[in-house]
Scaffold this active site. Structure first.
Site, mmCIF file in Angstrom:
data_model
loop_
_atom_site.group_PDB
_atom_site.id
_atom_site.type_symbol
_atom_site.label_atom_id
_atom_site.label_comp_id
_atom_site.label_asym_id
_atom_site.label_seq_id
_atom_site.Cartn_x
_atom_site.Cartn_y
_atom_site.Cartn_z
ATOM 1 N N HIS A 274 0.858 -1.189 0.000
ATOM 2 C CA HIS A 274 0.000 0.000 0.000
ATOM 3 C C HIS A 274 0.890 1.234 0.000
ATOM 4 O O HIS A 274 1.943 1.253 0.615
ATOM 5 C CB HIS A 274 -0.876 0.013 1.254
ATOM 6 C CG HIS A 274 -2.054 0.916 1.131
ATOM 7 N ND1 HIS A 274 -1.989 2.264 1.379
ATOM 8 C CD2 HIS A 274 -3.322 0.666 0.761
ATOM 9 C CE1 HIS A 274 -3.180 2.807 1.173
ATOM 10 N NE2 HIS A 274 -4.009 1.867 0.797
ATOM 11 N N ASP A 331 -7.851 -5.409 0.104
ATOM 12 C CA ASP A 331 -8.306 -6.301 -0.976
ATOM 13 C C ASP A 331 -7.883 -7.745 -0.778
ATOM 14 O O ASP A 331 -8.323 -8.634 -1.507
ATOM 15 C CB ASP A 331 -7.755 -5.779 -2.314
ATOM 16 C CG ASP A 331 -8.383 -4.446 -2.648
ATOM 17 O OD1 ASP A 331 -7.628 -3.482 -2.865
ATOM 18 O OD2 ASP A 331 -9.618 -4.363 -2.627
HETATM 19 C C1 SDX Z 1 -6.255 -0.034 -2.811
HETATM 20 O O1 SDX Z 1 -4.412 4.371 -1.963
HETATM 21 C C2 SDX Z 1 -5.422 3.823 -1.370
HETATM 22 O O2 SDX Z 1 -5.887 4.195 -0.326
HETATM 23 C C3 SDX Z 1 -6.016 2.658 -2.142
HETATM 24 C C4 SDX Z 1 -7.021 1.829 -1.363
HETATM 25 C C5 SDX Z 1 -8.269 2.604 -1.092
HETATM 26 O O3 SDX Z 1 -8.942 2.326 -0.108
HETATM 27 O O4 SDX Z 1 -8.620 3.431 -1.975
HETATM 28 O O5 SDX Z 1 -6.462 1.437 -0.111
HETATM 29 C C6 SDX Z 1 -7.413 0.574 -2.122
HETATM 30 O O6 SDX Z 1 -5.996 0.311 -3.933
HETATM 31 C C7 SDX Z 1 -5.397 -1.010 -2.061
HETATM 32 C C8 SDX Z 1 -4.179 -1.468 -2.908
HETATM 33 C C9 SDX Z 1 -4.663 -2.551 -3.889
HETATM 34 N N1 SDX Z 1 -3.593 -2.900 -4.831
HETATM 35 C C10 SDX Z 1 -2.929 -4.052 -4.743
HETATM 36 O O7 SDX Z 1 -3.058 -4.817 -3.812
HETATM 37 C C11 SDX Z 1 -1.985 -4.325 -5.915
HETATM 38 C C12 SDX Z 1 -0.655 -4.847 -5.386
HETATM 39 N N2 SDX Z 1 0.000 -3.748 -4.668
HETATM 40 C C13 SDX Z 1 1.058 -3.034 -5.396
HETATM 41 O O8 SDX Z 1 0.810 -2.890 -6.768
HETATM 42 C C14 SDX Z 1 1.506 -1.766 -4.665
HETATM 43 O O9 SDX Z 1 1.783 -2.133 -3.379
HETATM 44 C C15 SDX Z 1 0.585 -0.567 -4.644
HETATM 45 C C16 SDX Z 1 0.107 -0.184 -5.990
HETATM 46 C C17 SDX Z 1 -0.581 -0.812 -3.752
HETATM 47 C C18 SDX Z 1 1.390 0.610 -4.039
HETATM 48 O O10 SDX Z 1 2.328 0.948 -4.992
HETATM 49 P P1 SDX Z 1 3.521 1.977 -4.640
HETATM 50 O O11 SDX Z 1 3.275 2.728 -3.397
HETATM 51 O O12 SDX Z 1 3.803 2.748 -5.898
HETATM 52 O O13 SDX Z 1 4.681 0.995 -4.290
HETATM 53 P P2 SDX Z 1 5.851 0.542 -5.278
HETATM 54 O O14 SDX Z 1 5.261 -0.063 -6.515
HETATM 55 O O15 SDX Z 1 6.785 1.685 -5.438
HETATM 56 O O16 SDX Z 1 6.544 -0.649 -4.451
HETATM 57 C C19 SDX Z 1 7.629 -0.412 -3.561
HETATM 58 C C20 SDX Z 1 8.436 -1.729 -3.602
HETATM 59 C C21 SDX Z 1 8.815 -2.153 -5.017
HETATM 60 O O17 SDX Z 1 9.947 -2.981 -4.905
HETATM 61 P P3 SDX Z 1 11.423 -2.321 -5.202
HETATM 62 O O18 SDX Z 1 11.318 -1.673 -6.592
HETATM 63 O O19 SDX Z 1 11.658 -1.327 -4.105
HETATM 64 O O20 SDX Z 1 12.388 -3.520 -5.183
HETATM 65 O O21 SDX Z 1 7.626 -2.800 -3.087
HETATM 66 C C22 SDX Z 1 7.390 -3.747 -4.128
HETATM 67 C C23 SDX Z 1 7.680 -3.049 -5.439
HETATM 68 O O22 SDX Z 1 8.089 -3.992 -6.427
HETATM 69 N N3 SDX Z 1 5.985 -4.138 -4.050
HETATM 70 C C24 SDX Z 1 5.539 -5.386 -4.216
HETATM 71 C C25 SDX Z 1 4.149 -5.322 -4.010
HETATM 72 N N4 SDX Z 1 3.792 -4.059 -3.748
HETATM 73 C C26 SDX Z 1 4.926 -3.340 -3.775
HETATM 74 N N5 SDX Z 1 6.190 -6.542 -4.504
HETATM 75 C C27 SDX Z 1 5.413 -7.661 -4.614
HETATM 76 N N6 SDX Z 1 4.076 -7.665 -4.445
HETATM 77 C C28 SDX Z 1 3.412 -6.530 -4.139
HETATM 78 N N7 SDX Z 1 2.090 -6.537 -3.971
#
Ligand code: SDX
Length: 395
Positions: A274, A331
């Site tokens: 998140h 989720d």
């Molecule tokens: C919702 O914002 C809100 O409030 C949203 C929400 C709401 O109520 O409206 O809470 C609802 O959207 C919840 C989130 C649902 N999405 C997912 O579950 C999809 C999976 N999550 C990721 O795509 C990610 O965590 C996000 C999109 C939620 C957040 O993305 P960020 O903040 O841009 O984080 P990032 O992509 O920069 O990740 C930081 C690191 C990265 O690794 P490095 O490049 O540092 O090596 O963490 C890793 C990412 O690769 N990472 C994950 C991961 N989420 C982040 N690695 C594996 N699996 C994951 N799920």
């Protein structure tokens, strides 16, 4: 960094408005809605009560709640245009149909058009603000009907019209399945609607604000927000999470799946991580408990709860996820109970929209108090004053 200055990728931590609707403590995993902890609202409230709180800033008394519920019930039906759009998109993914139905309903909603006219004329005083709240309430009332009607059309079933004697959550299940809903299922839908009602300014709410800031209209802002919520990185994660549990098929596979997600460029685990929460999402904790209760009563034939539990265990003990402070989010658990209620997973994100619509419209009302059109900049990296070469002289 860029020649023009720092680029804030994904607008991380950029503040775009003040708000008194929702506050999130990402480090400690705490969510307040109008100052109440979400756990309190989940334990004692109904979606109608929380929607009133979000829209008007305080909990209703019994009469106010009764009157608000009556207004929602009176607005559940759709215009013929919206019904025809849902029928014509019966074979489309429900989020496309929802986006189109909201726009169609708004195109003929007299109050929406009158409000848009007033905004266009620069009038936004007490009378217009009251009209804006009325339009907001109608959107809250109508989204569940749009979802249920699409479900019926998609299966070639007769429409089930709203029932005045049923609550918001119960009526939604009744319009979907055409039978008296099970009380625990109603509790699950109501709980889900409460937990997703608002979350400050995530991508879909920001989208709604951008559209509202041009003084377009409230229905168009919500239709755009539905488009943003559809993405698997946002609202679409609940559908993707359950689909992945179904594909994994057995808890013993959890370790390899979580391992794969730690590889560079590997598939992200849906429902994990998140932008703001660097702790376990408090909403996920609440829905985890409900899912456990639901599968205890109705069974877990596809072992979805067991698979999710195994994935959670791996995530919580994985250095990769712990170093990045990645935990299950709302989720991760929300789809399991829905799946067993018979809600097809492509309808999970539409239900997320049915809940969050109240947050979208509340933030719009708040932003219109001191509106300013969103217009960020980009740092230009290309050439300037390039000479124009006639086409016959080009290589
Ligand atoms: C919702 O914002 C809100 O409030 C949203 C929400 C709401 O109520 O409206 O809470 C609802 O959207 C919840 C989130 C649902 N999405 C997912 O579950 C999809 C999976 N999550 C990721 O795509 C990610 O965590 C996000 C999109 C939620 C957040 O993305 P960020 O903040 O841009 O984080 P990032 O992509 O920069 O990740 C930081 C690191 C990265 O690794 P490095 O490049 O540092 O090596 O963490 C890793 C990412 O690769 N990472 C994950 C991961 N989420 C982040 N690695 C594996 N699996 C994951 N799920």
């Amino acid at each position: 960094q860029s020649p023009c200055g720092p680029i804030i990728h994904g607008l991380e931590d950029v503040l775009v408005k003040t708000t008194s609707i929702t506050d999130i403590d990402g480090d400690r995993g705490i969510l307040w809605i109008r100052g109440y902890r979400v756990e309190e609202l989940a334990a004692h409230g109904s979606y109608e009560e929380v929607a009133y709180l979000i829209l008007r800033g305080r909990l209703p008394n019994r009469r106010e709640l009764q009157e608000f519920s009556e207004r929602l019930k009176a607005s559940r039906e759709l215009s013929p245009a919206a019904v025809e759009v849902l029928r014509s998109l019966a074979k489309a993914h429900p989020m496309f149909a929802l986006e189109a139905a909201v726009a169609a309903e708004g195109a003929f909603d007299e109050d929406n058009l009158k409000l848009a006219e007033a905004l266009r004329a620069g009038r936004y005083k007490e009378e217009e603000k009251a009209l804006a709240v009325k339009v907001a309430e109608k959107l809250v009332a109508k989204i569940p009907t749009m979802i249920a009607y699409h479900y019926r059309f998609s299966r070639g079933l007769e429409l089930v019209r709203p029932r005045h004697d049923l609550s918001h959550a119960a009526n939604f299940l009744y319009m979907m399945f055409g039978r008296e809903p099970d009380p625990l299922a109603v509790r699950g839908i109501d709980l889900y609607l409460i937990l997703h009602s608002d979350h400050e300014v995530p991508a879909s709410t920001f989208t709604a604000l951008v559209v509202a800031s041009t003084l377009s209209d409230m229905y168009s802002a919500v239709a755009a927000a539905v488009g943003a919520l559809k993405g698997p990185l946002h609202g679409g994660a609940n559908e993707a999470a359950v689909k992945s549990y179904l594909q994994i098929g057995d808890p013993s596979k959890a370790k390899e799946v979580v391992e794969a997600a730690t590889k560079p460029g590997g598939p992200k685990l849906m429902g994990v991580g998140h932008r703001v929460y660097k702790a376990y999402d408090p909403r996920a904790k609440i829905f985890r408990e409900f899912s456990q209760e639901y599968v205890k009563k109705f069974g877990d034939p596809q072992k979805l709860y067991a698979i999710a539990e195994a994935i959670e265990r791996e995530v919580l003990s994985s250095p990769y996820f712990q170093q990045r402070r990645l935990y299950p989010n709302v989720d991760f658990w929300s789809g399991i109970a829905f799946y067993y209620m018979g809600v097809p997973y492509e309808y999970f994100t539409p239900i997320f929209a049915a809940s969050r619509v109240v947050g979208w419209v509340a933030h719009i009302l708040e932003y219109w108090e001191n509106n300013r059109i969103f217009r960020p900049r980009a740092c230009y990296m290309g050439p300037h004053d390039v000479p124009y070469v006639p086409i016959d002289q080009r290589s």
